[in-house]
Scaffold this motif. Structure first.
Motif, PDB file in Angstrom:
ATOM      1  N   TYR A  22       0.824  -1.214   0.000  1.00 30.00           N
ATOM      2  CA  TYR A  22       0.000   0.000   0.000  1.00 30.00           C
ATOM      3  C   TYR A  22       0.858   1.263   0.000  1.00 30.00           C
ATOM      4  N   GLU A  73      -7.776   7.499   2.220  1.00 28.99           N
ATOM      5  CA  GLU A  73      -8.872   6.533   2.070  1.00 28.99           C
ATOM      6  C   GLU A  73      -9.208   6.287   0.600  1.00 28.99           C
ATOM      7  N   ALA A  76      -6.640   4.010  -0.626  1.00 31.59           N
ATOM      8  CA  ALA A  76      -6.874   2.671  -0.060  1.00 31.59           C
ATOM      9  C   ALA A  76      -7.923   1.930  -0.878  1.00 31.59           C
ATOM     10  N   TRP A 116      -5.990   0.831   5.116  1.00 29.69           N
ATOM     11  CA  TRP A 116      -6.037   0.021   3.885  1.00 29.69           C
ATOM     12  C   TRP A 116      -6.632  -1.367   4.091  1.00 29.69           C
TER      13      TRP A 116
END
Length: 195
Positions: A22, A73, A76, A116
């Protein structure tokens, strides 16, 4: 029969560690630079001469600190869409999709950040028990709320999540020493079951 399933995430359900994936996805150039800077700390960590939580906080913070919650976000979600279900072990996915969901509670218990891990928990229809990222005024501080969700803390957080609920059977799945407390506590503790 009321069952509780507790699944570790990285390495148990997935093939890879999602933290590095990530962070690289979020900002590849910054990731490379900070990874090189953190190599001495990663070595100390391997030698058990550094605290996992401090190194983790430092590395994640070096990439995400000061970023907005909205951007983190959004990234993610994009990360999830790009990698799900490819990074999930097929037999783990098959097991989860075929679980009897009636009178069953399922937890995704992970040291990864909620940032994530959340889209994966939602896709797998599990409640998320994760390391919590701290945001102030919509900005990531680089800190965690509470402790890193690993080792003994995993068990503490599971017990907080279920409160006084009673289960006929507790089944846990893990793949590292960070899962040992959870695996020992469960009626059935499965180590590297999906490998």
């Amino acid at each position: 029969m009321k069952k509780l399933y507790c699944f570790d995430f990285d390495g148990t359900i997935t093939y890879k560690d999602t933290m590095f994936m990530y962070l690289r996805f979020y900002d590849p150039a910054r990731f490379r630079m900070q990874f090189l800077r953190h190599v001495p700390l990663f070595i100390l960590l391997k030698l058990k001469l550094a605290e996992t939580e401090k190194v983790k906080k430092s590395f994640i913070g070096s990439i995400l600190k000061g970023q907005t919650q909205e951007k983190i976000e959004k990234k993610a979600q994009q990360f999830f869409e790009q990698h799900y279900p490819k990074i999930v072990r097929e037999n783990a996915l098959d097991f989860i999709q075929n679980m009897d969901r009636e009178s069953t509670k399922s937890l995704l218990v992970t040291a990864s950040l909620d940032i994530w891990a959340k889209p994966f928990a939602e896709a797998l229809q599990m409640q998320l028990v994760a390391t919590k990222a701290e945001f102030r005024n919509g900005i990531f501080t680089g800190n965690f709320i509470g402790k890193n969700c690993n080792g003994k803390e995993k068990l503490v957080r599971i017990q907080e999540e279920i409160h006084d609920s009673k289960f006929d059977k507790i089944i846990a799945f893990g793949d590292t020493s960070g899962d040992k407390y959870m695996l020992r506590w469960a009626n059935e503790g499965h180590y590297q079951f999906f490998h």
